[in-house]
Design a protein around this motif. Sequence first.
Motif, PDB file in Angstrom:
ATOM      1  N   GLU A  84       1.741 -13.564  -1.948  1.00  0.00           N
ATOM      2  CA  GLU A  84       2.114 -12.777  -3.113  1.00  0.00           C
ATOM      3  C   GLU A  84       1.702 -11.325  -2.931  1.00  0.00           C
ATOM      4  OE1 GLU A  84       0.052 -13.974  -6.659  1.00  0.00           O
ATOM      5  OE2 GLU A  84      -1.923 -13.590  -5.802  1.00  0.00           O
ATOM      6  N   GLY A  85       2.446 -10.453  -3.588  1.00  0.00           N
ATOM      7  CA  GLY A  85       2.112  -9.042  -3.552  1.00  0.00           C
ATOM      8  C   GLY A  85       0.904  -8.735  -4.413  1.00  0.00           C
ATOM      9  N   VAL A  86       0.056  -7.854  -3.925  1.00  0.00           N
ATOM     10  CA  VAL A  86      -1.120  -7.402  -4.665  1.00  0.00           C
ATOM     11  C   VAL A  86      -0.912  -5.958  -5.127  1.00  0.00           C
ATOM     12  CG1 VAL A  86      -3.590  -6.923  -4.541  1.00  0.00           C
ATOM     13  CG2 VAL A  86      -2.636  -8.940  -3.379  1.00  0.00           C
ATOM     14  N   SER A  87      -0.560  -5.097  -4.189  1.00  0.00           N
ATOM     15  CA  SER A  87      -0.311  -3.701  -4.508  1.00  0.00           C
ATOM     16  C   SER A  87       0.576  -3.114  -3.431  1.00  0.00           C
ATOM     17  CB  SER A  87      -1.617  -2.911  -4.580  1.00  0.00           C
ATOM     18  OG  SER A  87      -1.355  -1.552  -4.886  1.00  0.00           O
ATOM     19  N   CYS A  88       1.543  -2.305  -3.868  1.00  0.00           N
ATOM     20  CA  CYS A  88       2.495  -1.719  -2.929  1.00  0.00           C
ATOM     21  C   CYS A  88       2.742  -0.269  -3.319  1.00  0.00           C
ATOM     22  CB  CYS A  88       3.810  -2.497  -2.942  1.00  0.00           C
ATOM     23  SG  CYS A  88       3.609  -4.270  -2.655  1.00  0.00           S
ATOM     24  N   SER A  89       3.014   0.558  -2.319  1.00  0.00           N
ATOM     25  CA  SER A  89       3.166   1.985  -2.605  1.00  0.00           C
ATOM     26  C   SER A  89       4.194   2.627  -1.703  1.00  0.00           C
ATOM     27  CB  SER A  89       1.817   2.690  -2.429  1.00  0.00           C
ATOM     28  OG  SER A  89       1.936   4.073  -2.668  1.00  0.00           O
ATOM     29  N   SER A  90       4.965   3.522  -2.288  1.00  0.00           N
ATOM     30  CA  SER A  90       5.857   4.371  -1.517  1.00  0.00           C
ATOM     31  C   SER A  90       5.061   5.594  -1.072  1.00  0.00           C
ATOM     32  CB  SER A  90       7.042   4.815  -2.368  1.00  0.00           C
ATOM     33  OG  SER A  90       7.658   5.933  -1.774  1.00  0.00           O
ATOM     34  N   THR A  91       4.815   5.733   0.205  1.00  0.00           N
ATOM     35  CA  THR A  91       4.066   6.896   0.668  1.00  0.00           C
ATOM     36  C   THR A  91       4.889   8.173   0.529  1.00  0.00           C
ATOM     37  OG1 THR A  91       4.780   6.470   2.942  1.00  0.00           O
ATOM     38  CG2 THR A  91       2.662   5.557   2.274  1.00  0.00           C
ATOM     39  N   LYS A  92       6.185   8.010   0.265  1.00  0.00           N
ATOM     40  CA  LYS A  92       7.057   9.181   0.114  1.00  0.00           C
ATOM     41  C   LYS A  92       6.732   9.934  -1.173  1.00  0.00           C
ATOM     42  CE  LYS A  92      11.868  10.547   0.761  1.00  0.00           C
ATOM     43  NZ  LYS A  92      11.586  11.192   2.049  1.00  0.00           N
ATOM     44  N   ASP A  93       6.568   9.191  -2.290  1.00  0.00           N
ATOM     45  CA  ASP A  93       6.296   9.884  -3.544  1.00  0.00           C
ATOM     46  C   ASP A  93       5.052   9.366  -4.259  1.00  0.00           C
ATOM     47  OD1 ASP A  93       8.880   8.139  -5.491  1.00  0.00           O
ATOM     48  OD2 ASP A  93       7.020   7.445  -4.598  1.00  0.00           O
ATOM     49  N   GLY A  94       4.354   8.417  -3.646  1.00  0.00           N
ATOM     50  CA  GLY A  94       3.111   7.929  -4.223  1.00  0.00           C
ATOM     51  C   GLY A  94       3.268   6.900  -5.311  1.00  0.00           C
ATOM     52  N   SER A  95       4.490   6.506  -5.622  1.00  0.00           N
ATOM     53  CA  SER A  95       4.679   5.475  -6.647  1.00  0.00           C
ATOM     54  C   SER A  95       3.991   4.191  -6.199  1.00  0.00           C
ATOM     55  CB  SER A  95       6.171   5.210  -6.860  1.00  0.00           C
ATOM     56  OG  SER A  95       6.825   6.362  -7.296  1.00  0.00           O
ATOM     57  N   THR A  96       3.247   3.586  -7.092  1.00  0.00           N
ATOM     58  CA  THR A  96       2.444   2.419  -6.740  1.00  0.00           C
ATOM     59  C   THR A  96       2.616   1.322  -7.767  1.00  0.00           C
ATOM     60  OG1 THR A  96       0.821   3.897  -5.720  1.00  0.00           O
ATOM     61  CG2 THR A  96       0.109   1.644  -6.130  1.00  0.00           C
ATOM     62  N   TRP A  97       2.659   0.102  -7.268  1.00  0.00           N
ATOM     63  CA  TRP A  97       2.778  -1.094  -8.110  1.00  0.00           C
ATOM     64  C   TRP A  97       1.548  -1.967  -7.891  1.00  0.00           C
ATOM     65  CZ3 TRP A  97       2.678  -6.074  -6.246  1.00  0.00           C
ATOM     66  CH2 TRP A  97       3.004  -7.092  -7.159  1.00  0.00           C
ATOM     67  N   TYR A  98       1.069  -2.570  -8.965  1.00  0.00           N
ATOM     68  CA  TYR A  98      -0.017  -3.550  -8.882  1.00  0.00           C
ATOM     69  C   TYR A  98       0.394  -4.814  -9.614  1.00  0.00           C
ATOM     70  CZ  TYR A  98      -3.075   0.351  -7.566  1.00  0.00           C
ATOM     71  OH  TYR A  98      -3.647   1.428  -6.935  1.00  0.00           O
TER      72      TYR A  98
END
Length: 125
Positions: free
Chosen positions: A46-60
């Motif tokens: 399962e996903g814990v945390s993911c981020s677009s390094t392009k714009d810093g958008s992050t999901w938890y």
Amino acid sequence: EVQLVESGGGLVQAGGSLRLSCAVSGITLDDYAIGWFRQEPGKAREGVSCSSTKDGSTWYTDSVKGRFTLSSDNAKNMVYLQMNSLKPEDTAVYYCAASPVDTYYGPAIKEYHYWGQGTQVTVSS
């Protein structure tokens, strides 16, 4: 050759903290989205945390919001997961992963092409 190598796992008491690191080589983090995932025995990853390094958008994922923080040092090609207030239910093998879709910051496993070997996190009650 692309390599992702996690470190920093271990045994910690509930309420404690750990900082996971992921050393990335063979790709440039500026061009990739990154994610931390975990897997318990017999359960799906399962996903814990993911981020677009392009714009810093992050999901938890909801269960870690306010306790975990994903960060990266693109100059060093390093990704981190700071985990505070750990709970026994956080026990799992933790994996870092990279997606070539640099604007993506979701937990869909199929979007991540490169994976590390995992590091065990065990939280005792």
